[in-house]
Scaffold this active site. Structure first.
Site, mmCIF file in Angstrom:
data_model
loop_
_atom_site.group_PDB
_atom_site.id
_atom_site.type_symbol
_atom_site.label_atom_id
_atom_site.label_comp_id
_atom_site.label_asym_id
_atom_site.label_seq_id
_atom_site.Cartn_x
_atom_site.Cartn_y
_atom_site.Cartn_z
ATOM 1 N N ALA A 27 -4.304 98.120 -58.270
ATOM 2 C CA ALA A 27 -3.985 96.981 -59.142
ATOM 3 C C ALA A 27 -2.908 97.377 -60.141
ATOM 4 O O ALA A 27 -2.811 98.534 -60.542
ATOM 5 C CB ALA A 27 -5.238 96.544 -59.899
ATOM 6 N N ASP A 28 -2.091 96.404 -60.526
ATOM 7 C CA ASP A 28 -1.154 96.640 -61.627
ATOM 8 C C ASP A 28 -1.655 95.844 -62.837
ATOM 9 O O ASP A 28 -2.691 95.181 -62.769
ATOM 10 C CB ASP A 28 0.279 96.264 -61.239
ATOM 11 C CG ASP A 28 0.454 94.807 -60.863
ATOM 12 O OD1 ASP A 28 -0.359 93.959 -61.306
ATOM 13 O OD2 ASP A 28 1.409 94.497 -60.130
ATOM 14 N N SER A 29 -0.936 95.921 -63.935
ATOM 15 C CA SER A 29 -1.425 95.285 -65.170
ATOM 16 C C SER A 29 -1.565 93.774 -65.009
ATOM 17 O O SER A 29 -2.508 93.180 -65.536
ATOM 18 C CB SER A 29 -0.530 95.634 -66.353
ATOM 19 O OG SER A 29 0.805 95.277 -66.084
ATOM 20 N N ASP A 63 -2.292 92.178 -62.194
ATOM 21 C CA ASP A 63 -3.504 91.980 -61.388
ATOM 22 C C ASP A 63 -4.748 92.026 -62.272
ATOM 23 O O ASP A 63 -5.666 91.229 -62.120
ATOM 24 C CB ASP A 63 -3.648 93.073 -60.312
ATOM 25 C CG ASP A 63 -2.608 92.975 -59.213
ATOM 26 O OD1 ASP A 63 -2.180 91.851 -58.894
ATOM 27 O OD2 ASP A 63 -2.232 94.031 -58.677
ATOM 28 N N ILE A 64 -4.766 92.978 -63.190
ATOM 29 C CA ILE A 64 -5.932 93.153 -64.055
ATOM 30 C C ILE A 64 -6.095 91.949 -64.982
ATOM 31 O O ILE A 64 -7.209 91.443 -65.161
ATOM 32 C CB ILE A 64 -5.845 94.485 -64.824
ATOM 33 C CG1 ILE A 64 -5.922 95.647 -63.824
ATOM 34 C CG2 ILE A 64 -6.962 94.586 -65.867
ATOM 35 C CD1 ILE A 64 -5.614 97.011 -64.402
#
Length: 76
Positions: free
Chosen positions: A32-34, A36-37
């Site tokens: 996940a990237d930021s 996505d989070i």
């Protein structure tokens, strides 16, 4: 609770539920990237009908962090 959260994470990140463990890191293990989070937290808030403060969400690094927070703060 873990099963429900795991299903939401798998759906949002387009990964298998089998890949998600309590100790899984969102970035290192789940890819996940930021963004996505952020989207994941918003989805969890909608699905679980609860508010997760941004400063708390920023501290989540593993699936277990999210599960523990939700267990402690949910009405269920």
């Amino acid at each position: 609770m873990f099963e429900k959260i795991k299903a939401i994470i798998a759906d949002k990140l387009s990964i298998s539920e089998d890949d998600i463990k309590m100790e899984s890191s969102f970035i290192e293990d789940l890819g996940a990237d930021s963004l996505d989070i952020v989207e994941l937290i918003m989805t969890l808030e909608d699905e679980l009908e609860m508010e997760i403060p941004d400063e708390v969400a920023e501290g989540f690094s593993t699936v277990g962090d999210v599960v523990e927070y939700i267990r402690e703060h949910s009405e269920e």
